[in-house]
Scaffold this motif. Structure first.
Motif, short mmCIF file in Angstrom:
data_model
loop_
_atom_site.label_atom_id
_atom_site.label_comp_id
_atom_site.label_asym_id
_atom_site.label_seq_id
_atom_site.Cartn_x
_atom_site.Cartn_y
_atom_site.Cartn_z
N LEU A 74 0.84 -1.20 0.00
CA LEU A 74 0.00 0.00 0.00
C LEU A 74 0.87 1.25 0.00
CD1 LEU A 74 -2.94 1.09 0.26
CD2 LEU A 74 -2.57 1.13 2.72
N ALA A 75 0.58 2.16 -0.93
CA ALA A 75 1.34 3.41 -1.00
C ALA A 75 0.89 4.35 0.12
CB ALA A 75 1.14 4.07 -2.36
N ALA A 76 1.86 4.94 0.80
CA ALA A 76 1.56 5.82 1.93
C ALA A 76 1.59 7.27 1.50
CB ALA A 76 2.57 5.59 3.04
N ALA A 77 0.85 8.09 2.26
CA ALA A 77 0.87 9.54 2.03
C ALA A 77 2.14 10.12 2.63
CB ALA A 77 -0.36 10.19 2.66
N SER A 78 2.74 11.07 1.92
CA SER A 78 4.00 11.66 2.37
C SER A 78 3.79 12.81 3.35
CB SER A 78 4.81 12.15 1.17
OG SER A 78 4.06 13.12 0.44
N HIS A 79 2.53 13.21 3.56
CA HIS A 79 2.24 14.30 4.50
C HIS A 79 0.82 14.12 5.04
CE1 HIS A 79 0.71 15.67 0.58
NE2 HIS A 79 -0.20 16.32 1.28
N TYR A 80 0.54 14.83 6.13
CA TYR A 80 -0.78 14.76 6.75
C TYR A 80 -1.72 15.79 6.13
CZ TYR A 80 1.83 12.42 10.53
OH TYR A 80 2.61 11.58 11.27
N PRO A 81 -3.04 15.53 6.23
CA PRO A 81 -3.99 16.57 5.82
C PRO A 81 -4.10 17.65 6.88
CG PRO A 81 -5.19 14.71 6.71
CD PRO A 81 -3.73 14.31 6.70
N ALA A 82 -4.69 18.75 6.51
CA ALA A 82 -4.92 19.82 7.49
C ALA A 82 -5.95 19.35 8.52
CB ALA A 82 -5.41 21.07 6.80
N VAL A 83 -5.75 19.72 9.77
CA VAL A 83 -6.68 19.33 10.83
C VAL A 83 -7.99 20.10 10.63
CG1 VAL A 83 -7.09 19.26 13.30
CG2 VAL A 83 -4.80 18.85 12.41
N PRO A 84 -9.14 19.39 10.64
CA PRO A 84 -10.44 20.06 10.44
C PRO A 84 -10.73 21.06 11.56
CG PRO A 84 -10.63 17.68 10.14
CD PRO A 84 -9.27 17.93 10.73
N PRO A 85 -11.76 21.88 11.39
CA PRO A 85 -12.12 22.85 12.43
C PRO A 85 -12.52 22.18 13.73
CG PRO A 85 -13.17 23.37 10.34
CD PRO A 85 -12.56 22.01 10.17
N VAL A 86 -12.70 22.98 14.75
CA VAL A 86 -13.06 22.49 16.08
C VAL A 86 -14.36 21.70 16.03
CG1 VAL A 86 -13.61 23.17 18.45
CG2 VAL A 86 -11.85 24.40 17.16
N VAL A 87 -14.43 20.63 16.82
CA VAL A 87 -15.58 19.73 16.82
C VAL A 87 -16.61 20.20 17.84
CG1 VAL A 87 -16.33 17.36 17.24
CG2 VAL A 87 -14.13 17.80 16.14
N ALA A 88 -17.90 20.17 17.45
CA ALA A 88 -18.99 20.42 18.39
C ALA A 88 -19.18 19.19 19.27
CB ALA A 88 -20.27 20.75 17.64
N ALA A 89 -19.35 19.40 20.58
CA ALA A 89 -19.37 18.28 21.52
C ALA A 89 -20.73 18.01 22.14
CB ALA A 89 -18.35 18.54 22.64
N ASP A 90 -21.73 18.87 21.94
CA ASP A 90 -23.05 18.70 22.54
C ASP A 90 -22.91 18.65 24.07
OD1 ASP A 90 -25.80 18.30 22.78
OD2 ASP A 90 -25.86 17.00 21.04
N THR A 91 -23.79 17.94 24.75
CA THR A 91 -23.77 17.87 26.22
C THR A 91 -23.53 16.43 26.66
OG1 THR A 91 -26.16 17.55 26.30
CG2 THR A 91 -25.34 19.82 26.43
N PRO A 92 -23.04 16.21 27.88
CA PRO A 92 -22.79 14.84 28.34
C PRO A 92 -24.04 13.95 28.32
CG PRO A 92 -21.64 16.40 29.75
CD PRO A 92 -22.50 17.21 28.84
N ILE A 93 -25.18 14.48 28.73
CA ILE A 93 -26.37 13.64 28.78
C ILE A 93 -26.82 13.22 27.39
CG2 ILE A 93 -28.05 15.53 28.69
CD1 ILE A 93 -28.23 12.31 30.85
#
Length: 464
Positions: free
Chosen positions: A261-280
């Motif tokens: 399997l051919a590997a990527a030579s670099h990482y993608p850009a990190v996506p924007p901040v994730v929405a987390a909702d509430t614990p319940i």
């Protein structure tokens, strides 16, 4: 009342036929029982305040078409996921098997026999033919609801299997993503190891040239040659790590582990901040948490079925048959027969097995509640850890990148000073080693940040 004293006359069949099952406990009741009284669920996550609803489609947010293709390949070919899918099919068919006990069981019987009598006074052999054609119906009457409780437990087991499969799909997508970027990390570290061999080789050549020119000692040559050999050994280790990472991903995809399997030579850009909702909200969103909750409901129905098994059972049997028999012909009796029977089995003494099974299912129900509470607390921990790591990894990566930039500049200055005779080679090699270590640290931290983001999506229960 002691469970050994359940004795009911047959007359109760008419008055209590069709008893309803107990209502299932509500999600809130299960939650209250699963967690200790002092364990309150906060309204917001402790490690973050972004309580916007969790959205699906996190896989696309990485903007990595290769990763999307790999995930789709894994979903189609992964053997463990296929086993999970078959578990759902088994659970679905189990409902039919258990539910069939509620229906009449109809069967037929065909038989024939020919009898020879050699004992007559006239020494004449006599023969007689006997035939049987019968149709029977047997039906266990579910007066108390035991069979319905067992079928309800089987139906809930199917829901548990379906939820486990849904979580297995989410876990597989996340695992493929984690391994894909681990392969990329291994590829970048391999490239860095190759670069290290080149750097130390050039330093060795420089040391040898200066030694031949009488500008340095043989110590610099020996030390730089040792660093080249050490870098070559590290390069082989990096190749081993890369091959293992690729093979692990290939197995997830259902491929033969050939490290092709051919590997990527670099990482993608990190996506924007994730929405987390509430614990319940996590309680009703994550498939594995829902599966643990449903397992409590299935245990509740099994415990109910075990208690109902202490009561008498009733059955109805109908039979219609036609007999071909020599004796009936001689007596001029009808060959057609029909019978109906209503029976009851009352448990009086069975060695304590039924009561023991009640205790077993009661313990299994308590066990399922405890497992649900443990799963829920683990899920909260996973989210809190990932949310906190989001912020800390970003800060750590910023420091590491700044450190790397400073070390790059320090190496440039040191090489210039060595060539000018102001520094010895050991000083340059130390700075060069620290530069390579800092670059490897940045590569690993970038992967950790991506991995943490993937784990956060999985922990929040957002579908890919």
């Amino acid at each position: 009342m002691n469970c050994r004293n359940w004795i009911y006359p047959a007359a109760v069949v008419v008055t209590i036929a069709g008893c309803a099952l107990k209502p299932l406990p509500s999600p809130k009741e299960i939650l209250d029982e699963a967690l200790p009284p002092q364990t309150g669920i906060p309204e917001q996550w402790v490690a973050a305040t972004n309580s916007a609803p969790v959205h699906s489609g996190w896989l696309q947010s990485f903007n990595d078409p290769t990763l999307v293709a790999l995930v789709n390949e894994a979903l189609a070919n992964n053997r463990d996921l296929l086993a999970a899918a078959e578990a759902v099919a088994i659970a679905r068919e189990t409902i039919a098997v258990v539910g069939a006990q509620l229906l009449p069981q109809i069967g037929g019987q065909l038989g024939g026999k020919r009898t020879y009598d050699f004992g007559g006074r006239d020494d004449v052999k006599h023969s007689f033919t006997h035939t049987l054609i019968a149709l029977g119906l047997n039906w266990e009457l579910d007066v108390w609801g035991r069979l319905r409780a067992e079928r309800a437990a089987a139906a809930i087991d199917y829901e548990v299997a379906a939820l486990d499969y849904a979580y297995a799909r989410q876990s597989l997508a996340a695992t493929v993503a984690l391994n894909w970027y681990l392969v990329s990390e291994a590829q970048q570290l391999l490239s860095l190891a190759e670069r290290a061999v080149g750097i130390y080789t050039r330093l060795y050549d420089l040391a040898d040239f200066r030694y031949q020119s009488g500008k340095t000692s043989q110590l610099d040559v020996a030390d730089s040659r040792a660093r080249v050999e050490s870098a070559q050994a590290n390069l082989q280790s990096a190749r081993i790590a890369f091959g293992r990472a690729v093979r692990s991903l290939e197995v997830l995809l259902g491929r033969y582990p050939a490290a092709e399997l051919a590997a990527a030579s670099h990482y993608p850009a990190v996506p924007p901040v994730v929405a987390a909702d509430t614990p319940i909200a996590l309680v009703s969103r994550r498939p594995d948490i829902l599966a643990a909750e449903y397992a409590v409901l299935a245990a509740f129905r099994r415990q109910e079925a075990a208690r109902l098994a202490l009561r008498p059972s009733f059955s109805l049997s109908l039979t219609a048959e036609r007999l071909g028999d020599h004796l009936l012909e001689q007596l001029h009796l009808s060959q057609d027969r029909a019978s109906a029977q209503l029976g009851s089995i009352i448990p009086i003494y069975e060695g304590g097995a039924l009561c023991a099974y009640v205790r077993i299912t009661t313990a299994q129900q308590a066990q399922a509640v405890a497992n649900y509470g443990s799963s829920l607390l683990s899920a909260f921990r996973e989210v809190e850890n990932a949310l906190e790591s989001e912020r800390l990894l970003e800060q750590r990566l910023g420091f590491a990148r700044s450190s790397l930039a400073d070390r790059d500049r320090a190496v440039e200055i040191a090489i210039d000073q060595y060539q000018a005779g102001k520094r010895d080679l050991l000083w340059v090699e130390i700075l060069q080693t620290e530069q390579l270590v800092a670059q490897a640290e940045v590569i690993k931290l970038e992967n950790q940040r991506l991995a943490n983001r993937i784990q956060l999506h999985l922990a929040l229960g957002g579908d890919f």
